[in-house]
Design a protein around this motif. Sequence first.
Motif, mmCIF file in Angstrom:
data_model
loop_
_atom_site.group_PDB
_atom_site.id
_atom_site.type_symbol
_atom_site.label_atom_id
_atom_site.label_comp_id
_atom_site.label_asym_id
_atom_site.label_seq_id
_atom_site.Cartn_x
_atom_site.Cartn_y
_atom_site.Cartn_z
ATOM 1 N N PRO A 1 0.826 -1.212 0.000
ATOM 2 C CA PRO A 1 0.000 0.000 0.000
ATOM 3 C C PRO A 1 0.855 1.255 0.000
ATOM 4 N N ASN A 2 0.217 2.366 -0.195
ATOM 5 C CA ASN A 2 0.926 3.645 -0.195
ATOM 6 C C ASN A 2 1.403 3.981 1.214
ATOM 7 N N ARG A 3 2.626 4.521 1.305
ATOM 8 C CA ARG A 3 3.242 4.945 2.555
ATOM 9 C C ARG A 3 3.378 3.785 3.537
ATOM 10 N N CYS A 4 3.699 2.632 3.036
ATOM 11 C CA CYS A 4 3.883 1.479 3.911
ATOM 12 C C CYS A 4 5.296 1.485 4.501
ATOM 13 N N GLN A 5 5.482 0.723 5.547
ATOM 14 C CA GLN A 5 6.755 0.621 6.240
ATOM 15 C C GLN A 5 7.453 -0.665 5.799
ATOM 16 N N LEU A 6 8.682 -0.544 5.290
ATOM 17 C CA LEU A 6 9.497 -1.673 4.872
ATOM 18 C C LEU A 6 10.766 -1.712 5.710
ATOM 19 N N GLU A 7 11.259 -2.909 5.903
ATOM 20 C CA GLU A 7 12.459 -3.092 6.723
ATOM 21 C C GLU A 7 13.515 -3.826 5.912
ATOM 22 N N MET A 8 14.735 -3.303 5.953
ATOM 23 C CA MET A 8 15.852 -3.952 5.278
ATOM 24 C C MET A 8 16.478 -4.968 6.229
ATOM 25 N N VAL A 9 16.466 -6.230 5.828
ATOM 26 C CA VAL A 9 17.048 -7.306 6.627
ATOM 27 C C VAL A 9 18.191 -7.921 5.830
ATOM 28 N N GLU A 10 19.093 -8.525 6.528
ATOM 29 C CA GLU A 10 20.254 -9.121 5.888
ATOM 30 C C GLU A 10 19.841 -10.404 5.183
ATOM 31 N N ALA A 11 20.262 -10.555 3.935
ATOM 32 C CA ALA A 11 19.904 -11.726 3.142
ATOM 33 C C ALA A 11 20.718 -12.921 3.597
ATOM 34 N N PRO A 12 20.118 -14.111 3.639
ATOM 35 C CA PRO A 12 20.896 -15.294 4.043
ATOM 36 C C PRO A 12 21.988 -15.650 3.051
ATOM 37 N N VAL A 13 21.774 -15.360 1.766
ATOM 38 C CA VAL A 13 22.765 -15.654 0.727
ATOM 39 C C VAL A 13 23.028 -14.371 -0.034
ATOM 40 N N LEU A 14 24.302 -14.118 -0.327
ATOM 41 C CA LEU A 14 24.662 -12.916 -1.076
ATOM 42 C C LEU A 14 24.084 -12.985 -2.482
ATOM 43 N N ARG A 15 23.396 -11.919 -2.897
ATOM 44 C CA ARG A 15 22.762 -11.876 -4.204
ATOM 45 C C ARG A 15 23.826 -11.580 -5.265
ATOM 46 N N SER A 16 24.069 -12.540 -6.152
ATOM 47 C CA SER A 16 25.099 -12.391 -7.182
ATOM 48 C C SER A 16 24.438 -12.294 -8.546
ATOM 49 N N PRO A 17 24.755 -11.283 -9.347
ATOM 50 C CA PRO A 17 24.158 -11.162 -10.685
ATOM 51 C C PRO A 17 24.598 -12.305 -11.593
ATOM 52 N N ALA A 18 23.675 -12.740 -12.438
ATOM 53 C CA ALA A 18 23.938 -13.820 -13.386
ATOM 54 C C ALA A 18 23.213 -13.495 -14.686
ATOM 55 N N SER A 19 23.351 -14.394 -15.651
ATOM 56 C CA SER A 19 22.683 -14.197 -16.933
ATOM 57 C C SER A 19 21.203 -14.526 -16.809
ATOM 58 N N VAL A 20 20.398 -13.852 -17.625
ATOM 59 C CA VAL A 20 18.949 -14.016 -17.610
ATOM 60 C C VAL A 20 18.520 -14.628 -18.938
ATOM 61 N N SER A 21 17.699 -15.691 -18.890
ATOM 62 C CA SER A 21 17.149 -16.306 -20.091
ATOM 63 C C SER A 21 15.896 -15.537 -20.501
ATOM 64 N N VAL A 22 16.009 -14.766 -21.565
ATOM 65 C CA VAL A 22 14.922 -13.884 -22.007
ATOM 66 C C VAL A 22 14.148 -14.575 -23.125
ATOM 67 N N HIS A 23 12.831 -14.714 -22.937
ATOM 68 C CA HIS A 23 11.928 -15.288 -23.939
ATOM 69 C C HIS A 23 11.063 -14.146 -24.475
ATOM 70 N N ILE A 24 11.091 -13.946 -25.790
ATOM 71 C CA ILE A 24 10.298 -12.898 -26.433
ATOM 72 C C ILE A 24 9.224 -13.573 -27.287
ATOM 73 N N ALA A 25 7.966 -13.324 -26.953
ATOM 74 C CA ALA A 25 6.831 -13.877 -27.698
ATOM 75 C C ALA A 25 6.304 -12.809 -28.645
ATOM 76 N N THR A 26 6.336 -13.077 -29.944
ATOM 77 C CA THR A 26 5.881 -12.131 -30.956
ATOM 78 C C THR A 26 4.415 -12.354 -31.277
ATOM 79 N N GLU A 27 3.852 -11.425 -32.036
ATOM 80 C CA GLU A 27 2.440 -11.546 -32.412
ATOM 81 C C GLU A 27 2.204 -12.690 -33.375
ATOM 82 N N SER A 28 3.207 -13.075 -34.154
ATOM 83 C CA SER A 28 3.052 -14.166 -35.114
ATOM 84 C C SER A 28 3.184 -15.535 -34.477
ATOM 85 N N GLY A 29 3.429 -15.602 -33.170
ATOM 86 C CA GLY A 29 3.583 -16.880 -32.491
ATOM 87 C C GLY A 29 5.014 -17.351 -32.370
#
Length: 538
Positions: A65-93
């Motif tokens: 909701p608007n003006r909500c309260q969020l808390e930053m907590v320590e992640a159990p595993v370090l977030r490491s960037p990796a490659s993303v598998s991108v699927h693009i669906a066109t209008e022709s199928g």
Amino acid sequence: MAGMSVTVLCPAGRRVNVKVTPNTSILQIIEEASLKQGLNPDQYELKHLRRVLDSSSNVRHAGLPNRCQLEMVEAPVLRSPASVSVHIATESGLRLVHDFPCTTTLWEILEYHRENSGVGEEFLPPVESGQEVVLVYAMRRITCPELAKVTLRTLGLIGGKCMLRHSVQSMSSAGCQAHVSSSLARRPVHHPELEEEEKLVVENDAGGHSVAPKYPVPHSRKEENYHSQEMDVSMEEIPDMPVSAPPVILKEATPAVPSHSSAECAVPLDLTTMSSPQKMPPPPKVTKLKSVSHLVNHQIGDHNAIVFSMADAPPTLTGDEDDAFFQLTAEEVRRLYKEQRRALIELQEAPLLTKSMRDMEESSKVLTAMSRYPITHLRIHFPDEHVIQASFKPTDLVADVINFLRPFLACPTADFSLSTRHPHRTLSPSTTLVAADCVPNARLYYEGFPAEPPYLSEDTLAKKSSYSGACSSLNSMNTTKTRPLGISDKGHTLSEPSSSSSSRRKEEALDLGTRPHASDGRMTGTVPKVPKWFKVGK
């Protein structure tokens, strides 16, 4: 949702205000809050109340909701960037799949597929053609000006897979969202009587007054303009008339027609003046449907068992209701308010119960249900729309019902279970029917092997009864084997006591309430013992 913002509580105790939109990803909020406090965004996650938010989701799908309260907590595993598998669906199928780093922009992804995937020029048209590419991800439209700025990390994607919808639209239709279906139109209902009335031409009577048909005829735009020029009474003189209503010609005052019900009428009244008060149209005649199937009743075993098919049931005739049907009247709103107030008062004034008192109350409900309903009726539904109807005692176990069904199955040794729906609950074989809340009747469902029909044996299906026969058998048992006891809204209760017994109980309660405690010797009325050495003086 313009001007939406959230407050992030950082680990150091500082609060950071972050401006967001419904399409802002959770990862963007983490990065912006970490940037202001000099923290590493890959080490933290956001938590709303007791729920850890997914960094790949956005504000809309996270339900923030608007003006909500969020808390930053320590992640159990370090977030490491990796490659993303991108699927693009066109209008022709066509679906284009490739892995990209999370720092790749969407424009670079489109250019890669145009050069290496063998797609035509229409996949990424030039600007001179007057068309542009639109990508849709999680209900977010990304057009050409934003494709070169938005990266996969901006969308909250640092790994895994994602699906993008690709479409080519003209510059003029940029406000239309791609690949989003329009709302389904309501199926029109044809009324022969209304069509005949609409075909009638409004004629003038001998007095020169206009006569309106029973039902209002829709006017075209030209007719509305014509009537608006001839209207004699302005809209200010008619305070009760809605502004959105079509213009009406009022030539003389007419007596008010009394309403037949307090609720709003489904058919709008025609306000065109008439020489005499017009009578309301008669209500439509309700004709009873004749029984299509014959009463075929074959018992297949003990417990008054009957097998039938729901496919033989007559179709349910449902008509489309008008919008006025779903609007609450003032009386209905007052009644709902009173019911809510009554329920709230009962909850507030309800006494606190111990565990033994709650168990005693549950056991009393069970005993009352057993005395009220000596027989419970069950209908076991199979996936192929066949139903076995049988009667049992409330004290019978679910295992007794399972053993009763085995001779009628195509595979009697099959392992199966019985369950209920709404909510889904699998019944334990050691539970009684009254404890499983299957009294006075219940609808159970067959679950288990085999997974495909037939579920019942051929001998059982040969003795199949009709749907009307099963209903008549159930009604006959209900009229002969029920006891004249009352049922309350909260559960099964016995009938009200007689007037003499109720008055006697009231007197006893009044006597107990006014009787003093026995420990007080002065108020009990008993004569105290006098010791032997005490002598009353003269």
